[in-house]
Design a protein around this motif. Structure first.
Motif, PDB file in Angstrom:
ATOM      1  N   LEU A 102       0.815  -1.210   0.000  1.00 56.60           N
ATOM      2  CA  LEU A 102       0.000   0.000   0.000  1.00 56.60           C
ATOM      3  C   LEU A 102       0.851   1.263   0.000  1.00 56.60           C
ATOM      4  CD1 LEU A 102      -2.801  -1.056   2.494  1.00 56.60           C
ATOM      5  CD2 LEU A 102      -2.834  -1.122   0.003  1.00 56.60           C
ATOM      6  N   GLY A 103       1.964   1.231   0.730  1.00 54.05           N
ATOM      7  CA  GLY A 103       2.848   2.394   0.746  1.00 54.05           C
ATOM      8  C   GLY A 103       3.427   2.694  -0.624  1.00 54.05           C
ATOM      9  N   GLY A 104       3.834   1.656  -1.322  1.00 54.32           N
ATOM     10  CA  GLY A 104       4.375   1.833  -2.672  1.00 54.32           C
ATOM     11  C   GLY A 104       3.335   2.358  -3.643  1.00 54.32           C
ATOM     12  N   LEU A 105       2.136   1.803  -3.566  1.00 57.24           N
ATOM     13  CA  LEU A 105       1.057   2.272  -4.451  1.00 57.24           C
ATOM     14  C   LEU A 105       0.647   3.698  -4.106  1.00 57.24           C
ATOM     15  CD1 LEU A 105      -1.144  -0.941  -4.529  1.00 57.24           C
ATOM     16  CD2 LEU A 105       0.418  -0.131  -6.295  1.00 57.24           C
ATOM     17  N   GLY A 106       0.522   3.964  -2.796  1.00 57.07           N
ATOM     18  CA  GLY A 106       0.140   5.310  -2.363  1.00 57.07           C
ATOM     19  C   GLY A 106       1.180   6.341  -2.734  1.00 57.07           C
ATOM     20  N   ASN A 107       2.438   5.989  -2.607  1.00 60.56           N
ATOM     21  CA  ASN A 107       3.522   6.893  -2.960  1.00 60.56           C
ATOM     22  C   ASN A 107       3.492   7.214  -4.455  1.00 60.56           C
ATOM     23  OD1 ASN A 107       5.954   8.383  -2.489  1.00 60.56           O
ATOM     24  ND2 ASN A 107       7.065   6.690  -3.438  1.00 60.56           N
ATOM     25  N   THR A 108       3.290   6.199  -5.274  1.00 60.35           N
ATOM     26  CA  THR A 108       3.217   6.409  -6.722  1.00 60.35           C
ATOM     27  C   THR A 108       2.035   7.315  -7.070  1.00 60.35           C
ATOM     28  OG1 THR A 108       4.222   4.268  -7.135  1.00 60.35           O
ATOM     29  CG2 THR A 108       3.004   5.260  -8.961  1.00 60.35           C
ATOM     30  N   TRP A 109       0.880   7.042  -6.459  1.00 64.51           N
ATOM     31  CA  TRP A 109      -0.314   7.842  -6.727  1.00 64.51           C
ATOM     32  C   TRP A 109      -0.084   9.296  -6.301  1.00 64.51           C
ATOM     33  CZ3 TRP A 109      -3.490  10.780  -3.683  1.00 64.51           C
ATOM     34  CH2 TRP A 109      -4.652  11.244  -4.283  1.00 64.51           C
ATOM     35  N   LEU A 110       0.450   9.496  -5.083  1.00 64.37           N
ATOM     36  CA  LEU A 110       0.670  10.845  -4.581  1.00 64.37           C
ATOM     37  C   LEU A 110       1.702  11.592  -5.422  1.00 64.37           C
ATOM     38  CD1 LEU A 110       0.015  12.929  -2.400  1.00 64.37           C
ATOM     39  CD2 LEU A 110       1.836  11.912  -1.008  1.00 64.37           C
ATOM     40  N   ARG A 111       2.781  10.932  -5.787  1.00 60.92           N
ATOM     41  CA  ARG A 111       3.808  11.567  -6.613  1.00 60.92           C
ATOM     42  C   ARG A 111       3.223  12.012  -7.950  1.00 60.92           C
ATOM     43  NH1 ARG A 111       7.391   7.518  -7.380  1.00 60.92           N
ATOM     44  NH2 ARG A 111       6.555   7.118  -9.427  1.00 60.92           N
ATOM     45  N   ASN A 112       2.446  11.129  -8.583  1.00 61.74           N
ATOM     46  CA  ASN A 112       1.837  11.479  -9.870  1.00 61.74           C
ATOM     47  C   ASN A 112       0.835  12.625  -9.709  1.00 61.74           C
ATOM     48  OD1 ASN A 112       3.329   9.576 -11.218  1.00 61.74           O
ATOM     49  ND2 ASN A 112       1.719   8.024 -11.188  1.00 61.74           N
ATOM     50  N   ALA A 113       0.080  12.620  -8.600  1.00 62.36           N
ATOM     51  CA  ALA A 113      -0.892  13.689  -8.361  1.00 62.36           C
ATOM     52  C   ALA A 113      -0.181  15.023  -8.163  1.00 62.36           C
ATOM     53  CB  ALA A 113      -1.753  13.350  -7.151  1.00 62.36           C
ATOM     54  N   LEU A 114       0.902  15.023  -7.415  1.00 63.40           N
ATOM     55  CA  LEU A 114       1.621  16.275  -7.163  1.00 63.40           C
ATOM     56  C   LEU A 114       2.351  16.788  -8.391  1.00 63.40           C
ATOM     57  CD1 LEU A 114       3.071  15.521  -3.602  1.00 63.40           C
ATOM     58  CD2 LEU A 114       1.199  17.083  -4.201  1.00 63.40           C
ATOM     59  N   LEU A 115       2.781  15.869  -9.257  1.00 67.37           N
ATOM     60  CA  LEU A 115       3.465  16.271 -10.478  1.00 67.37           C
ATOM     61  C   LEU A 115       2.503  16.561 -11.615  1.00 67.37           C
ATOM     62  CD1 LEU A 115       6.484  13.778 -10.452  1.00 67.37           C
ATOM     63  CD2 LEU A 115       6.509  16.228  -9.901  1.00 67.37           C
TER      64      LEU A 115
END
Length: 99
Positions: A81-94
Motif C-alpha cells: 500500500l505504501g508503494g502504491l500510495g507513494n506512486t499515486w501521490l507523486r503522480n498527483a503532485l506532479l
C-alpha cells in the motif's frame, strides 16, 4: 514481466501494475521465512545444545505457516500500500494523469 504477462491474459494495465507491485513482496516471504526461522532457532538454541536437525525442522514445520502469514501482513502495508500510495501521490503532485 509480471504486469506484461497479465496484460497479455486480458487483465487491465492498472490491475496488472498493482498486482505486480504487491504480489512479489508478499510471495518472497514463502522463500525467506525458512531461513529466518532456522536462523532464529540457531540463535536461541546454540550449536552443541543437544538440539538435533530433526528438532530444528520440526520447529520450522510448526511455525512456518503462521510466520509467513504474519510477515506478509506486516510487510503488505509498507511495501504494498505504501508503494502504491507513494506512486499515486507523486503522480498527483506532479500533475501526471492517474492510470
Amino acid at each position: 514481466a509480471i504486469s506484461q504477462s497479465m496484460v497479455e491474459r486480458d487483465y487491465s494495465p492498472s490491475t496488472a501494475k498493482y498486482v505486480s507491485q504487491i504480489a512479489p513482496v508478499m510471495a518472497i516471504q514463502w522463500l525467506t521465512v525458512p531461513l529466518h526461522l532456522i536462523a532464529y532457532d540457531l540463535y536461541v538454541h546454540k550449536m552443541g545444545s543437544g538440539r538435533t536437525a530433526s528438532d530444528r525442522l520440526a520447529f520450522l514445520r510448526q511455525k512456518y505457516t503462521e510466520t509467513v502469514g504474519a510477515r506478509s501482513m506486516r510487510i503488505f502495508p509498507a511495501f504494498g500500500l505504501g508503494g502504491l500510495g507513494n506512486t499515486w501521490l507523486r503522480n498527483a503532485l506532479l500533475g501526471k494523469p492517474q492510470e
